[in-house]
Design a protein around this motif. Sequence first.
Motif, PDB file in Angstrom:
ATOM      1  N   ALA A 269      52.233  12.561 -93.517  1.00 23.87           N
ATOM      2  CA  ALA A 269      53.342  13.442 -93.147  1.00 23.87           C
ATOM      3  C   ALA A 269      54.177  12.799 -92.045  1.00 23.87           C
ATOM      4  O   ALA A 269      55.411  12.835 -92.075  1.00 23.87           O
ATOM      5  CB  ALA A 269      52.806  14.791 -92.683  1.00 23.87           C
ATOM      6  N   ILE A 270      53.493  12.183 -91.086  1.00 24.50           N
ATOM      7  CA  ILE A 270      54.218  11.520 -90.002  1.00 24.50           C
ATOM      8  C   ILE A 270      55.122  10.429 -90.564  1.00 24.50           C
ATOM      9  O   ILE A 270      56.303  10.335 -90.229  1.00 24.50           O
ATOM     10  CB  ILE A 270      53.225  10.926 -88.976  1.00 24.50           C
ATOM     11  CG1 ILE A 270      52.552  12.053 -88.198  1.00 24.50           C
ATOM     12  CG2 ILE A 270      53.930   9.960 -88.037  1.00 24.50           C
ATOM     13  CD1 ILE A 270      51.462  11.587 -87.245  1.00 24.50           C
ATOM     14  N   VAL A 271      54.567   9.627 -91.457  1.00 23.45           N
ATOM     15  CA  VAL A 271      55.347   8.530 -92.029  1.00 23.45           C
ATOM     16  C   VAL A 271      56.587   9.065 -92.735  1.00 23.45           C
ATOM     17  O   VAL A 271      57.711   8.643 -92.465  1.00 23.45           O
ATOM     18  CB  VAL A 271      54.498   7.707 -93.026  1.00 23.45           C
ATOM     19  CG1 VAL A 271      55.374   6.673 -93.730  1.00 23.45           C
ATOM     20  CG2 VAL A 271      53.346   7.036 -92.312  1.00 23.45           C
TER      21      VAL A 271
ATOM     22  N   PHE B 250      49.132  10.132 -80.192  1.00 25.30           N
ATOM     23  CA  PHE B 250      49.890   8.910 -79.968  1.00 25.30           C
ATOM     24  C   PHE B 250      50.852   8.661 -81.132  1.00 25.30           C
ATOM     25  O   PHE B 250      52.032   8.352 -80.938  1.00 25.30           O
ATOM     26  CB  PHE B 250      48.908   7.739 -79.811  1.00 25.30           C
ATOM     27  CG  PHE B 250      49.555   6.388 -79.801  1.00 25.30           C
ATOM     28  CD1 PHE B 250      50.221   5.935 -78.668  1.00 25.30           C
ATOM     29  CD2 PHE B 250      49.498   5.570 -80.922  1.00 25.30           C
ATOM     30  CE1 PHE B 250      50.819   4.681 -78.663  1.00 25.30           C
ATOM     31  CE2 PHE B 250      50.094   4.326 -80.925  1.00 25.30           C
ATOM     32  CZ  PHE B 250      50.764   3.873 -79.800  1.00 25.30           C
ATOM     33  N   GLN B 251      50.361   8.808 -82.348  1.00 27.87           N
ATOM     34  CA  GLN B 251      51.208   8.563 -83.521  1.00 27.87           C
ATOM     35  C   GLN B 251      52.378   9.537 -83.605  1.00 27.87           C
ATOM     36  O   GLN B 251      53.428   9.210 -84.136  1.00 27.87           O
ATOM     37  CB  GLN B 251      50.378   8.658 -84.817  1.00 27.87           C
ATOM     38  CG  GLN B 251      49.521   7.433 -85.091  1.00 27.87           C
ATOM     39  CD  GLN B 251      50.339   6.167 -85.253  1.00 27.87           C
ATOM     40  OE1 GLN B 251      51.478   6.186 -85.697  1.00 27.87           O
ATOM     41  NE2 GLN B 251      49.770   5.029 -84.869  1.00 27.87           N
ATOM     42  N   LEU B 252      52.146  10.745 -83.092  1.00 24.47           N
ATOM     43  CA  LEU B 252      53.233  11.732 -83.107  1.00 24.47           C
ATOM     44  C   LEU B 252      54.313  11.373 -82.100  1.00 24.47           C
ATOM     45  O   LEU B 252      55.494  11.581 -82.337  1.00 24.47           O
ATOM     46  CB  LEU B 252      52.680  13.118 -82.780  1.00 24.47           C
ATOM     47  CG  LEU B 252      52.064  13.886 -83.952  1.00 24.47           C
ATOM     48  CD1 LEU B 252      51.339  15.120 -83.436  1.00 24.47           C
ATOM     49  CD2 LEU B 252      53.160  14.286 -84.939  1.00 24.47           C
TER      50      LEU B 252
ATOM     51  N   ARG C  66      59.852   6.996 -79.006  1.00 22.14           N
ATOM     52  CA  ARG C  66      60.133   6.368 -77.717  1.00 22.14           C
ATOM     53  C   ARG C  66      61.551   5.833 -77.606  1.00 22.14           C
ATOM     54  O   ARG C  66      62.092   5.723 -76.527  1.00 22.14           O
ATOM     55  CB  ARG C  66      59.142   5.249 -77.437  1.00 22.14           C
ATOM     56  CG  ARG C  66      59.294   4.021 -78.331  1.00 22.14           C
ATOM     57  CD  ARG C  66      58.063   3.143 -78.230  1.00 22.14           C
ATOM     58  NE  ARG C  66      58.211   1.908 -78.987  1.00 22.14           N
ATOM     59  CZ  ARG C  66      58.163   1.824 -80.313  1.00 22.14           C
ATOM     60  NH1 ARG C  66      57.992   2.928 -81.050  1.00 22.14           N
ATOM     61  NH2 ARG C  66      58.306   0.669 -80.925  1.00 22.14           N
ATOM     62  N   ASN C  67      62.179   5.525 -78.743  1.00 23.49           N
ATOM     63  CA  ASN C  67      63.537   4.987 -78.680  1.00 23.49           C
ATOM     64  C   ASN C  67      64.507   5.955 -78.006  1.00 23.49           C
ATOM     65  O   ASN C  67      65.493   5.550 -77.424  1.00 23.49           O
ATOM     66  CB  ASN C  67      64.034   4.633 -80.081  1.00 23.49           C
ATOM     67  CG  ASN C  67      64.260   5.865 -80.919  1.00 23.49           C
ATOM     68  OD1 ASN C  67      63.309   6.508 -81.347  1.00 23.49           O
ATOM     69  ND2 ASN C  67      65.513   6.226 -81.134  1.00 23.49           N
TER      70      ASN C  67
ATOM     71  N   TYR D  12      57.252   0.235 -85.407  1.00 26.43           N
ATOM     72  CA  TYR D  12      56.213   1.277 -85.386  1.00 26.43           C
ATOM     73  C   TYR D  12      56.790   2.684 -85.405  1.00 26.43           C
ATOM     74  O   TYR D  12      56.194   3.606 -84.895  1.00 26.43           O
ATOM     75  CB  TYR D  12      55.302   1.149 -84.153  1.00 26.43           C
ATOM     76  CG  TYR D  12      55.102  -0.257 -83.682  1.00 26.43           C
ATOM     77  CD1 TYR D  12      54.486  -1.197 -84.511  1.00 26.43           C
ATOM     78  CD2 TYR D  12      55.539  -0.662 -82.429  1.00 26.43           C
ATOM     79  CE1 TYR D  12      54.312  -2.494 -84.082  1.00 26.43           C
ATOM     80  CE2 TYR D  12      55.363  -1.965 -81.997  1.00 26.43           C
ATOM     81  CZ  TYR D  12      54.755  -2.882 -82.832  1.00 26.43           C
ATOM     82  OH  TYR D  12      54.596  -4.162 -82.402  1.00 26.43           O
ATOM     83  N   SER D  13      57.995   2.863 -85.935  1.00 20.92           N
ATOM     84  CA  SER D  13      58.516   4.231 -85.917  1.00 20.92           C
ATOM     85  C   SER D  13      59.068   4.623 -87.273  1.00 20.92           C
ATOM     86  O   SER D  13      59.915   5.479 -87.384  1.00 20.92           O
ATOM     87  CB  SER D  13      59.573   4.379 -84.822  1.00 20.92           C
ATOM     88  OG  SER D  13      60.640   3.483 -85.050  1.00 20.92           O
ATOM     89  N   TRP D  14      58.556   3.957 -88.314  1.00 21.88           N
ATOM     90  CA  TRP D  14      58.819   4.363 -89.695  1.00 21.88           C
ATOM     91  C   TRP D  14      60.291   4.362 -90.035  1.00 21.88           C
ATOM     92  O   TRP D  14      60.772   5.195 -90.776  1.00 21.88           O
ATOM     93  CB  TRP D  14      58.187   5.727 -89.983  1.00 21.88           C
ATOM     94  CG  TRP D  14      56.807   5.799 -89.439  1.00 21.88           C
ATOM     95  CD1 TRP D  14      56.352   6.619 -88.469  1.00 21.88           C
ATOM     96  CD2 TRP D  14      55.681   4.963 -89.813  1.00 21.88           C
ATOM     97  NE1 TRP D  14      55.034   6.356 -88.187  1.00 21.88           N
ATOM     98  CE2 TRP D  14      54.595   5.343 -89.002  1.00 21.88           C
ATOM     99  CE3 TRP D  14      55.491   3.933 -90.732  1.00 21.88           C
ATOM    100  CZ2 TRP D  14      53.348   4.739 -89.080  1.00 21.88           C
ATOM    101  CZ3 TRP D  14      54.244   3.330 -90.804  1.00 21.88           C
ATOM    102  CH2 TRP D  14      53.194   3.745 -89.989  1.00 21.88           C
TER     103      TRP D  14
END
Lengths: 370, 431
Positions: free
Chosen positions: B144-146, B296-298, B303-304, B320-322
């Motif tokens: 889902a995160i991806v 962390f993944q959420l 961070r951008n 690292y942010s799909w």
Amino acid sequence: MKSITSIILLLSLGLIVFVSCGDTEEPIEIITDRFDRQDMLTDWADMIIIPALESYNTSVARMASDKDAFIAERSDMHLEQLRESYVNAYLAWQHVSMFDIGKAEEIRLRNYTNIYPTDVATIDKNIASQNYNLELPSNYDAQGFPALDYLLYGMGENNAEVISTFADDNTVTYLDDLVTRMYNLSELVLVDWKTNYRATFINNSGASGTAAVDKMVNDFLFYYEKFLRAGKIGIPAGVFSGNPISAAVEAPYSKIYSKTLFLEAFGAVQDFFVGKSFDGNGQGESLESYLIYMQEQNNTTDIADQILDQWTIATAAADLLSDNLQEQVITDNNKMLSTYDELQKVIVLLKVDMMQSLNIQVDYVDADGD
Amino acid sequence: MAVFRVLFGVIMAISLVRFWYNGWIEELYLLPKMHFHYSGFEFINVPGKWTYLVFIICFVASICVALGWKYRLSILVFFLSFTFIELLDKTTYLNHYYFITVVSFILIWLPAHANYSVDAYKDDTLRSEYIPQWTVDILKLMLAIVYIYAGLAKLNYDWMYRAMPLTIWLPTKFDVPLLGSLMHEKWVHYLFSWGGAIYDLLIVFLLLWNRTRVFAFILVLLFHVLTRVLFPIGMFPYIMIAGTMIFFSPQFHERFMDFIINKLPVNKSTFHNGMSLEHSSIPMVHKIILSSFMIFQLLFPLRNTVLTDNVYWTEQGYRYSWRVMLMEKTGYANFKIVDGESQKRFYVQNDDFLTPLQQKQMSTQPDFILEYAQNLSKHFSAQGHKNIEIYVESYAALNGRQNQAYIDPDVDLLSVTYRELCQNHIIPLYD
């Protein structure tokens, strides 16, 4: 509740049908206004590449027969005749060098024809030993035009001295071997284009790393960057070394042709870009027309115009150079550097804007992306 | 869970073989003269011919994962060897490689071998037909995160209103069967752009809901097969197709595994033992590790937002942010080596040092440009050059815009840190 599932299934079915209908009914009208890469490849092959190869082949053949005449009678007149056909063949070569594709790429035509500065020590050693294999990469810089330049101009202060070195049969054999080899290689490439490669080239009209357009454009850029910008101007001017290397100009022994050779090559590059036919009488599809087409499609900036304008500026800078680029480097290298700078500015337009607009990858490893 | 493990292992094994077969080990790792390191992992270097051994180890581990044989050890070995390979050179960074690293890390802490595995076959104290729901849900959450972050990333001006970069990419796909003739049509670019964004944002919800699941999976198939046909994205579509099967019911997974087991000389009833693996039997450490990792993944992909105004131009927080298939960026960087005292200068021919792929990546990413400058400095000072200063004349074009100057050409790259470079010396993008 079952109905929701069936509605959704129907919808998805509809979507599939919609998508597949879309492409069976419409294309006819669309295809006609699409830029046809195959047309461009055909024009490149028939209007530019093959005629340029023919002209090169003819001029090398002429050089070969003048060489025979010179060997038969080593007179002042025959030397001058051979020199003249050498210069003509060298000029014709400038129209061929960038097409490092097909047979030319396979047999490494450019490496065997025009790697300079030539290696005088190796040439002298080859002549003395009579034991050499011109197919070895270690002999790239001991053959082709740069070696001829040395043999025909560099072995003596004046004609008499040059001719006297040909009293040695070994030197004659070497000259004979070099010219014969150049003719054979040019013949090989020309025949292959005519009998075989033209069809391969034209039919490889897709868009991928290995498609003919992508490959040709990469070769073109590589030639412009490495052989024209760097080889003929940048390296002698010391752009990559800090100190000028005047010995690295093209054809340093004949002295007065280096600028002419550069301008010929530069002209060939521009002709290719705009699709001007080799005989000068026609205009085909080209990178310019492709860029203009994409510009109209996507409302982007006029990259092709910018490239041509910058080349005009570069030509003006080059016009200020002396015929003898070696002398130019020694006396006023700034003119060389400013020519280099103007040539350099086009690189950004070519490598960044043109490549993005045409969606061609700079010669890439065929790796995955995401 | 078992299905996920088996397919993951098998697809990884295929990917590794494919990678080797295509000659990429040599091209990407052995041939380049210098490599670009991930910050913090500068000590990881290509181990020469041993790289092949690492690939073999990784391959064996992925097979063991699929079989569920010595699972804990093999998934750990897989995670370490795969991540090691990725850390060799960030030129090859792809979101889906990162995805594999992330998933394999999660799998280390999950009891994915509790059933339908060699381990479970041998050890009936381990063998359990049922496992806690959350161990499956955590993988769903990762998917889902991806998808959702990928979808959110698409909600930007270029993607939605300029249909970029699809407008650049699709027209050259004119030789694709059936759809080829549509690929230069403006409305198709918009359809694909909007469709892709909506798909990414909604697909997880459609997969979660019982009634739409089958339809959603058909969409998954269509979408990923289409992307496979249109873009050079390697194994990624297959990974995602296999991954989304985690959303299917336990009954589906049981049938799937029984189908395979029936082909083997193993009695499937061995695995239907009615036992369940208790939540409490999973070590607390695992739960803590997993939950902090998911938090962390959420957060990490976001961070951008604190780092930069335009993540596509500065590339801060891009990795690292799909952010998948989101930009077409081409660049050109010309490095000038200056002797600070004598002011003598010369330019670098990048192909003396870098492969074409490395040049391509380097020219559009500030961290590459900086690291390359530092490597050049080492190279030229070893050659005896003194007082070295390095400047870059760089240009980049983003999503069909004309090229623009990228890094400030007057800043000596050896005098700045990465943070300073990004904050002060990237020339802002103007439209």
